[in-house]
Design an enzyme around this catalytic site. Sequence first.
Site, PDB file in Angstrom:
ATOM      1  N   ASP A 104       0.859  -1.175   0.000  1.00 53.11           N
ATOM      2  CA  ASP A 104       0.000   0.000   0.000  1.00 53.11           C
ATOM      3  C   ASP A 104       0.902   1.234   0.000  1.00 53.11           C
ATOM      4  O   ASP A 104       2.024   1.195   0.513  1.00 53.11           O
ATOM      5  CB  ASP A 104      -0.897  -0.025   1.237  1.00 53.11           C
ATOM      6  CG  ASP A 104      -1.958   1.052   1.233  1.00 53.11           C
ATOM      7  OD1 ASP A 104      -2.010   1.840   0.270  1.00 53.11           O
ATOM      8  OD2 ASP A 104      -2.730   1.121   2.203  1.00 53.11           O
ATOM      9  N   PHE A 108      -3.409   5.795   3.318  1.00 55.15           N
ATOM     10  CA  PHE A 108      -4.455   5.628   4.330  1.00 55.15           C
ATOM     11  C   PHE A 108      -3.897   5.907   5.720  1.00 55.15           C
ATOM     12  O   PHE A 108      -4.545   6.566   6.542  1.00 55.15           O
ATOM     13  CB  PHE A 108      -5.036   4.220   4.262  1.00 55.15           C
ATOM     14  CG  PHE A 108      -6.116   3.970   5.285  1.00 55.15           C
ATOM     15  CD1 PHE A 108      -7.417   4.373   5.042  1.00 55.15           C
ATOM     16  CD2 PHE A 108      -5.829   3.354   6.491  1.00 55.15           C
ATOM     17  CE1 PHE A 108      -8.415   4.170   5.987  1.00 55.15           C
ATOM     18  CE2 PHE A 108      -6.820   3.140   7.442  1.00 55.15           C
ATOM     19  CZ  PHE A 108      -8.117   3.551   7.186  1.00 55.15           C
ATOM     20  N   ASP A 279      -7.815  -7.646   0.454  1.00 58.78           N
ATOM     21  CA  ASP A 279      -6.962  -7.756   1.639  1.00 58.78           C
ATOM     22  C   ASP A 279      -7.733  -7.229   2.831  1.00 58.78           C
ATOM     23  O   ASP A 279      -8.649  -6.410   2.679  1.00 58.78           O
ATOM     24  CB  ASP A 279      -5.670  -6.946   1.472  1.00 58.78           C
ATOM     25  CG  ASP A 279      -5.906  -5.456   1.734  1.00 58.78           C
ATOM     26  OD1 ASP A 279      -5.611  -5.000   2.847  1.00 58.78           O
ATOM     27  OD2 ASP A 279      -6.403  -4.761   0.820  1.00 58.78           O
ATOM     28  N   CYS A 317     -11.663 -28.440   7.628  1.00 56.11           N
ATOM     29  CA  CYS A 317     -10.418 -27.730   7.354  1.00 56.11           C
ATOM     30  C   CYS A 317      -9.222 -28.660   7.557  1.00 56.11           C
ATOM     31  O   CYS A 317      -9.192 -29.445   8.519  1.00 56.11           O
ATOM     32  CB  CYS A 317     -10.292 -26.521   8.276  1.00 56.11           C
ATOM     33  SG  CYS A 317      -8.787 -25.556   8.030  1.00 56.11           S
ATOM     34  N   CYS A 319      -5.988 -27.462   7.808  1.00 58.51           N
ATOM     35  CA  CYS A 319      -4.824 -26.706   8.269  1.00 58.51           C
ATOM     36  C   CYS A 319      -4.189 -27.407   9.470  1.00 58.51           C
ATOM     37  O   CYS A 319      -4.794 -28.272  10.094  1.00 58.51           O
ATOM     38  CB  CYS A 319      -5.204 -25.265   8.624  1.00 58.51           C
ATOM     39  SG  CYS A 319      -6.054 -25.057  10.208  1.00 58.51           S
ATOM     40  N   CYS A 322      -6.308 -27.391  12.713  1.00 65.52           N
ATOM     41  CA  CYS A 322      -7.466 -28.290  12.748  1.00 65.52           C
ATOM     42  C   CYS A 322      -7.059 -29.763  12.694  1.00 65.52           C
ATOM     43  O   CYS A 322      -7.753 -30.619  13.244  1.00 65.52           O
ATOM     44  CB  CYS A 322      -8.408 -27.959  11.594  1.00 65.52           C
ATOM     45  SG  CYS A 322      -9.195 -26.338  11.774  1.00 65.52           S
ATOM     46  N   HIS A 348      -5.311 -20.768  11.233  1.00 66.49           N
ATOM     47  CA  HIS A 348      -6.608 -21.283  10.782  1.00 66.49           C
ATOM     48  C   HIS A 348      -7.416 -20.223  10.043  1.00 66.49           C
ATOM     49  O   HIS A 348      -7.954 -20.493   8.959  1.00 66.49           O
ATOM     50  CB  HIS A 348      -7.441 -21.818  11.942  1.00 66.49           C
ATOM     51  CG  HIS A 348      -8.852 -22.075  11.516  1.00 66.49           C
ATOM     52  ND1 HIS A 348      -9.205 -23.160  10.751  1.00 66.49           N
ATOM     53  CD2 HIS A 348      -9.983 -21.326  11.657  1.00 66.49           C
ATOM     54  CE1 HIS A 348     -10.487 -23.098  10.454  1.00 66.49           C
ATOM     55  NE2 HIS A 348     -10.988 -21.994  10.991  1.00 66.49           N
TER      56      HIS A 348
END
Length: 390
Positions: A104, A108, A279, A317, A319, A322, A348
């Site tokens: 970015d 901002f 994002d 899931c 991952c 999990c 996760h």
Amino acid sequence: MSFRVHPASLPAMTQSVYTLEHSDNAARAGLVRTAHGVIPTPIFMPVGTVGSVKAIAPDDLAAIGAPIILGNTYHLYLRPGDGLVARHGGLHGFASWPGAILTDSGGFQVFSLSSLRKIREEGVEFRSHLDGSRHLFTPESVVGIQRNLNSDIMMVLDECVPYGADYAYTEKSLALTTRWALRARAAYPQGSGRNLLFAITQGGFFKDLRQRSIEELCCHDFDGFAIGGLSVGESKHMLYDFMYEVAPRLPKDKPRYLMGVGTPLDIAHGINAGIDMFDCVLPTRNARNGTLYTSLGKINIKRRDYAEDDSPLDPACDCYTCRTFSRAYLRHLYVSKELLAFRLNSLHNLTYFLNVVRQARRAILEDRYASFLAHMESLYPDEAAQGRGL
């Protein structure tokens, strides 16, 4: 303010930046080509503001299949300094991240320092939130900083108009943002290196100004176009209204990026509107607060209900969190204030967000995106109702 620009002697990108593979109504599946890999879209990009996704190491990101992450120009310029990063191989080398990076512009962050900055034609003067020192960001210097970081995708300097700004202020800000964008493009002409440069459309919550921004920017040869200035305090209904209004008007042959949005349902609707890239800090921030996303909806791992729950966090899931740990153990870590809770929860949630966009991409390729969106709305009925203005 001087800049030691990262060497630009590498060959320029020769292939088209974006390829549209398939569309299902407005929803798009495509490919974005960068110097550090081809990004399948739609994509969610984990946020690594200071060159690190909070609580997550690069090998974690590789394990969950994240092809691109974000950094922030403002924060990295102030600390450790873009010159230092350049001397250490750019942000890829400094952070040991082999994938793509979008940065970015820092606009901002600068504009959120309302009492510490001054906007003028040259750029924006601001005081550091770290030590109060004075700095000036110009469209040209922001490109220089991002080239030092060697960002695969650089964002132009823009002004993010606060929610509630009146028409006159928004119109004046939009004109300045357009002039800044064209100065940034002139400072880094298309094809001069491997870094891509995206413009940011603005216009606040006035549809005619949004259209004007698109007309003034999209006729120029930027590598992609972002929608800025949303998710700044407006209602969910207004957010969706403007997503669906703006996205289809952006060029079809360039990547479309919605900045700083949002929840899984926001992303699903953004994809439905024709947006490719997203994002948000939400998955990692909420993970650190104990809010976790699952295939059955959100849960708060702090709840006593999970104290003896031996089931995995999300049975759908795969991952590491999990596959390995029970809800009971995750709750124990969180209530005990163990730092491991931040890593496992963040791992996760990021996996969940990446799986959402992977499933969305598959649904687009199979012409069943409407049913995918309906499923997402069923997981988040309160948000879905807010999006309809109910």
